[in-house]
Design a protein around this motif. Structure first.
Motif, PDB file in Angstrom:
ATOM      1  N   ILE A 127      82.645 -58.994  23.467  1.00  0.00           N
ATOM      2  CA  ILE A 127      83.724 -58.543  22.584  1.00  0.00           C
ATOM      3  C   ILE A 127      83.250 -58.502  21.136  1.00  0.00           C
ATOM      4  O   ILE A 127      83.495 -57.529  20.414  1.00  0.00           O
ATOM      5  N   ILE A 128      82.550 -59.541  20.700  1.00  0.00           N
ATOM      6  CA  ILE A 128      82.043 -59.589  19.329  1.00  0.00           C
ATOM      7  C   ILE A 128      81.022 -58.484  19.105  1.00  0.00           C
ATOM      8  O   ILE A 128      81.013 -57.824  18.057  1.00  0.00           O
ATOM      9  N   GLU A 129      80.166 -58.239  20.081  1.00  0.00           N
ATOM     10  CA  GLU A 129      79.150 -57.192  19.961  1.00  0.00           C
ATOM     11  C   GLU A 129      79.804 -55.825  19.844  1.00  0.00           C
ATOM     12  O   GLU A 129      79.386 -55.002  19.017  1.00  0.00           O
ATOM     13  N   GLU A 130      80.830 -55.553  20.625  1.00  0.00           N
ATOM     14  CA  GLU A 130      81.539 -54.269  20.546  1.00  0.00           C
ATOM     15  C   GLU A 130      82.215 -54.107  19.182  1.00  0.00           C
ATOM     16  O   GLU A 130      82.188 -53.033  18.591  1.00  0.00           O
ATOM     17  N   TRP A 131      82.815 -55.176  18.689  1.00  0.00           N
ATOM     18  CA  TRP A 131      83.459 -55.134  17.388  1.00  0.00           C
ATOM     19  C   TRP A 131      82.431 -54.865  16.287  1.00  0.00           C
ATOM     20  O   TRP A 131      82.662 -54.045  15.391  1.00  0.00           O
ATOM     21  N   LEU A 132      81.309 -55.536  16.369  1.00  0.00           N
ATOM     22  CA  LEU A 132      80.254 -55.342  15.383  1.00  0.00           C
ATOM     23  C   LEU A 132      79.710 -53.918  15.431  1.00  0.00           C
ATOM     24  O   LEU A 132      79.481 -53.295  14.401  1.00  0.00           O
ATOM     25  N   TRP A 133      79.515 -53.374  16.629  1.00  0.00           N
ATOM     26  CA  TRP A 133      79.017 -52.004  16.784  1.00  0.00           C
ATOM     27  C   TRP A 133      79.992 -51.006  16.157  1.00  0.00           C
ATOM     28  O   TRP A 133      79.584 -50.083  15.446  1.00  0.00           O
ATOM     29  N   ASP A 134      81.293 -51.182  16.408  1.00  0.00           N
ATOM     30  CA  ASP A 134      82.300 -50.292  15.830  1.00  0.00           C
ATOM     31  C   ASP A 134      82.319 -50.387  14.308  1.00  0.00           C
ATOM     32  O   ASP A 134      82.437 -49.378  13.606  1.00  0.00           O
ATOM     33  N   LEU A 135      82.192 -51.599  13.801  1.00  0.00           N
ATOM     34  CA  LEU A 135      82.187 -51.811  12.358  1.00  0.00           C
ATOM     35  C   LEU A 135      80.972 -51.139  11.708  1.00  0.00           C
ATOM     36  O   LEU A 135      81.103 -50.443  10.691  1.00  0.00           O
ATOM     37  N   LEU A 136      79.803 -51.318  12.292  1.00  0.00           N
ATOM     38  CA  LEU A 136      78.598 -50.696  11.743  1.00  0.00           C
ATOM     39  C   LEU A 136      78.654 -49.172  11.837  1.00  0.00           C
ATOM     40  O   LEU A 136      78.185 -48.476  10.935  1.00  0.00           O
ATOM     41  N   THR A 137      79.241 -48.649  12.898  1.00  0.00           N
ATOM     42  CA  THR A 137      79.399 -47.202  13.026  1.00  0.00           C
ATOM     43  C   THR A 137      80.311 -46.671  11.925  1.00  0.00           C
ATOM     44  O   THR A 137      80.028 -45.630  11.315  1.00  0.00           O
ATOM     45  N   ALA A 138      81.391 -47.368  11.659  1.00  0.00           N
ATOM     46  CA  ALA A 138      82.318 -46.944  10.606  1.00  0.00           C
ATOM     47  C   ALA A 138      81.644 -47.000   9.241  1.00  0.00           C
ATOM     48  O   ALA A 138      81.780 -46.078   8.427  1.00  0.00           O
ATOM     49  N   PHE A 139      80.909 -48.075   8.973  1.00  0.00           N
ATOM     50  CA  PHE A 139      80.219 -48.192   7.687  1.00  0.00           C
ATOM     51  C   PHE A 139      79.088 -47.179   7.566  1.00  0.00           C
ATOM     52  O   PHE A 139      78.750 -46.750   6.466  1.00  0.00           O
ATOM     53  N   GLY A 140      78.504 -46.777   8.670  1.00  0.00           N
ATOM     54  CA  GLY A 140      77.434 -45.791   8.626  1.00  0.00           C
ATOM     55  C   GLY A 140      77.938 -44.377   8.427  1.00  0.00           C
ATOM     56  O   GLY A 140      77.269 -43.552   7.819  1.00  0.00           O
ATOM     57  N   SER A 141      79.134 -44.084   8.924  1.00  0.00           N
ATOM     58  CA  SER A 141      79.656 -42.728   8.782  1.00  0.00           C
ATOM     59  C   SER A 141      80.276 -42.495   7.405  1.00  0.00           C
ATOM     60  O   SER A 141      80.341 -41.357   6.945  1.00  0.00           O
ATOM     61  N   ALA A 142      80.716 -43.531   6.739  1.00  0.00           N
ATOM     62  CA  ALA A 142      81.322 -43.370   5.417  1.00  0.00           C
ATOM     63  C   ALA A 142      80.317 -42.819   4.388  1.00  0.00           C
ATOM     64  O   ALA A 142      80.629 -41.836   3.710  1.00  0.00           O
ATOM     65  N   PRO A 143      79.127 -43.404   4.233  1.00  0.00           N
ATOM     66  CA  PRO A 143      78.173 -42.824   3.277  1.00  0.00           C
ATOM     67  C   PRO A 143      77.751 -41.405   3.668  1.00  0.00           C
ATOM     68  O   PRO A 143      77.496 -40.583   2.799  1.00  0.00           O
ATOM     69  N   ASN A 144      77.697 -41.131   4.950  1.00  0.00           N
ATOM     70  CA  ASN A 144      77.365 -39.791   5.408  1.00  0.00           C
ATOM     71  C   ASN A 144      78.395 -38.797   4.874  1.00  0.00           C
ATOM     72  O   ASN A 144      78.050 -37.712   4.413  1.00  0.00           O
ATOM     73  N   HIS A 145      79.647 -39.174   4.927  1.00  0.00           N
ATOM     74  CA  HIS A 145      80.717 -38.301   4.433  1.00  0.00           C
ATOM     75  C   HIS A 145      80.689 -38.218   2.905  1.00  0.00           C
ATOM     76  O   HIS A 145      80.836 -37.142   2.334  1.00  0.00           O
ATOM     77  N   TRP A 146      80.505 -39.355   2.235  1.00  0.00           N
ATOM     78  CA  TRP A 146      80.522 -39.382   0.770  1.00  0.00           C
ATOM     79  C   TRP A 146      79.370 -38.589   0.172  1.00  0.00           C
ATOM     80  O   TRP A 146      79.522 -37.917  -0.839  1.00  0.00           O
ATOM     81  N   LEU A 147      78.198 -38.692   0.776  1.00  0.00           N
ATOM     82  CA  LEU A 147      77.012 -38.030   0.227  1.00  0.00           C
ATOM     83  C   LEU A 147      76.834 -36.604   0.724  1.00  0.00           C
ATOM     84  O   LEU A 147      75.877 -35.943   0.349  1.00  0.00           O
ATOM     85  N   ASN A 148      77.748 -36.155   1.570  1.00  0.00           N
ATOM     86  CA  ASN A 148      77.703 -34.788   2.080  1.00  0.00           C
ATOM     87  C   ASN A 148      76.369 -34.507   2.774  1.00  0.00           C
ATOM     88  O   ASN A 148      75.723 -33.484   2.535  1.00  0.00           O
ATOM     89  N   LEU A 149      75.965 -35.424   3.629  1.00  0.00           N
ATOM     90  CA  LEU A 149      74.659 -35.322   4.274  1.00  0.00           C
ATOM     91  C   LEU A 149      74.604 -34.226   5.334  1.00  0.00           C
ATOM     92  O   LEU A 149      73.515 -33.794   5.700  1.00  0.00           O
TER      93      LEU A 149
END
Length: 59
Positions: A14-36
């Protein structure tokens, strides 16, 4: 003992799934902000152009 181990593994999963989702969300935000996405499209076009020029030079 076996029940405790299975409980620990379930909690760990459960903790691993939560961590994976959190890292995915944090990884997609800069992608959107920087228009990658536009940068990736430009880069792929540039690479195709370079490869085309390289092929023409070999002939």
């Amino acid at each position: 003992m076996k029940k405790n181990l299975l409980s620990f593994l379930a909690i760990f999963l459960i903790i691993e799934e939560w961590l994976w989702d959190l890292l995915t969300a944090f990884g997609s935000a800069p992608n959107h902000w920087l228009n990658l996405e536009q940068f990736e499209q430009w880069l792929s076009q540039t690479v195709l152009l370079i490869n085309k020029v390289d092929i023409n030079m070999k002939v």
